[in-house]
Write an enzyme that holds these catalytic residues in place. Structure first.
Site, PDB file in Angstrom:
ATOM      1  N   ILE A  76       0.841  -1.205   0.000  1.00 45.87           N
ATOM      2  CA  ILE A  76       0.000   0.000   0.000  1.00 45.87           C
ATOM      3  C   ILE A  76       0.871   1.249   0.000  1.00 45.87           C
ATOM      4  O   ILE A  76       1.965   1.253   0.587  1.00 45.87           O
ATOM      5  CB  ILE A  76      -0.964   0.001   1.212  1.00 45.87           C
ATOM      6  N   GLY A 132       0.207  -5.427   0.632  1.00 39.97           N
ATOM      7  CA  GLY A 132      -0.906  -5.523  -0.321  1.00 39.97           C
ATOM      8  C   GLY A 132      -0.585  -6.412  -1.515  1.00 39.97           C
ATOM      9  O   GLY A 132      -1.497  -6.957  -2.156  1.00 39.97           O
ATOM     10  N   ASP A 135      -1.799  -9.760  -0.689  1.00 38.18           N
ATOM     11  CA  ASP A 135      -3.256  -9.776  -0.866  1.00 38.18           C
ATOM     12  C   ASP A 135      -3.596 -10.011  -2.334  1.00 38.18           C
ATOM     13  O   ASP A 135      -4.480 -10.793  -2.675  1.00 38.18           O
ATOM     14  CB  ASP A 135      -3.873  -8.432  -0.432  1.00 38.18           C
ATOM     15  N   GLU A 155       2.151  -6.381   7.252  1.00 34.56           N
ATOM     16  CA  GLU A 155       1.193  -5.520   7.955  1.00 34.56           C
ATOM     17  C   GLU A 155       1.482  -5.337   9.440  1.00 34.56           C
ATOM     18  O   GLU A 155       1.318  -4.229   9.963  1.00 34.56           O
ATOM     19  CB  GLU A 155      -0.238  -6.064   7.753  1.00 34.56           C
ATOM     20  N   ASP A 163      -5.941  -6.956   6.130  1.00 33.04           N
ATOM     21  CA  ASP A 163      -7.412  -7.025   6.045  1.00 33.04           C
ATOM     22  C   ASP A 163      -7.955  -7.036   4.626  1.00 33.04           C
ATOM     23  O   ASP A 163      -9.114  -6.762   4.382  1.00 33.04           O
ATOM     24  CB  ASP A 163      -8.044  -5.850   6.830  1.00 33.04           C
TER      25      ASP A 163
END
Ligand SMILES: CCC/C=C/C=C/C(=O)SCCNC(=O)CCNC(=O)[C@H](O)C(C)(C)COP(=O)(O)OP(=O)(O)OC[C@H]1O[C@@H](n2cnc3c(N)ncnc32)[C@H](O)[C@@H]1OP(=O)(O)O
Length: 286
Positions: A76, A132, A135, A155, A163
């Site tokens: 991110i 991310g 993810d 994270e 999340d």
């Protein structure tokens, strides 16, 4: 051998570069190389737009996702995140929390769209794949990497529990709860060899160029087959991952009660009898 052409104009994005890598194979590159492909708000939004378009685009059958420049992604965009996450909108705690929940759900959608898209998506990772990035790749169907790749569920190092899918999908991808917990709690780097041995990636290539050639080769192979077969298989694999064997069998029976009535079956069977490859069968678009 890599051949590229420009993708249709509907795939014009600021943070993603989309090109037609091969027939029916789209190449989606995370394209903020100077920022190490850090995922800013535009990128999170454009992922949704891009994959929703691909899902509807009957000219495309397989997608390869990679990163432009030095690495796959730094995760991110921490500067972007500061605004949205550290200063949630709302008059009181309940309203702030409500807004925050919607924001998180929106972030999740950026990679849910990869799973919802019935066309197989191959992640091709070189260099770092952080936060991310995990993810993203765990929402893909197939993961490949180059020898310089490393992976980090980062994270906890920035004070949060992941999340956007890693905690839900990574255990299903590598099937080793102890290793998942170790990676998540320590945020340690996992190098390419270990990623291969634990099953996070299914193939390891010497460098980025060899990896992309391998990814496009694999994508072309998949694209040559019946889209009814391939896309039906993707949707059923994902359904079965999240349901019991009994429910999965019931789902495929209901799925195939219509899909077995495809012309692809007859065309493919005929080709097999004539000792031809699926590559020689002109399947209709889907
Ligand atoms: C609801 C939220 C859901 C999502 C949660 C997601 C969470 C996560 O993703 S956690 C992971 C966050 N990422 C990081 O902590 C990585 C931070 N970056 C680095 O450690 C290094 O930059 C990296 C190892 C990736 C690359 O190192 P390198 O030496 O190759 O490059 P740098 O000189 O450090 O960076 C080059 C420019 O890129 C900018 N940049 C790098 N990472 C980020 C980032 N994550 N966010 C924003 N910007 C990033 C860096 O600032 C440099 O910019 P500039 O100074 O303008 O050249």
């Amino acid at each position: 051998m890599r051949t590229m052409s420009v993708a249709p104009p509907s795939y014009d994005f600021e943070t993603l570069r989309v090109s037609q890598a091969r027939d029916s194979v789209l190449h989606v590159e995370l394209n903020r190389p100077k920022k190490r492909n850090a995922m800013n708000k535009t990128l999170w939004r454009e992922m949704v737009e891009c994959f929703q378009r691909i899902a509807q685009d009957t000219d495309q059958r397989v997608v390869v996702v990679s990163g432009a420049g030095k690495m796959f992604t730094a995760g991110i965009d921490l500067l972007d995140m500061a605004g949205e996450v550290l200063q949630p909108q709302g008059d009181d705690t309940a309203r702030k929390a409500w807004h925050m929940r919607n924001t998180i759900l929106q972030y999740q959608e950026s990679f849910n769209v990869i799973e919802k898209c019935s066309k197989p998506v191959i992640a091709a990772v070189h260099g770092a794949c952080i936060g991310g990035g995990i993810d993203l790749i765990t929402a893909c169907d197939i993961r490949l990497c180059s020898r310089d790749a490393w992976f980090q569920v980062k994270e906890v190092d920035i004070g949060m529990a992941a999340d956007v899918g890693t905690l839900q999908r990574l255990p299903k991808v590598i099937g080793n709860a102890s290793l998942v917990s170790e990676l998540v709690y320590t945020a340690r780097m996992m190098m390419a060899d270990e990623a291969l041995s634990c099953g996070l990636v299914s193939r390891l290539f010497e460098d980025k160029e060899a990896m992309l050639d391998g990814a496009f080769e694999m994508a072309s192979e998949i694209a040559s087959k019946s889209p009814v077969g391939v896309q039906g298989a993707k949707m059923n694999l994902i359904y079965s991952r999240d349901h019991s064997v009994k429910d999965g069998l019931n789902y495929i029976a209901t799925w195939n009660m219509s899909m077995l009535q495809t012309d692809d079956l007859v065309k493919s069977a005929q080709a097999a009898m004539e000792k031809k490859s699926p590559k020689d069968v002109p399947y209709s678009k889907l």
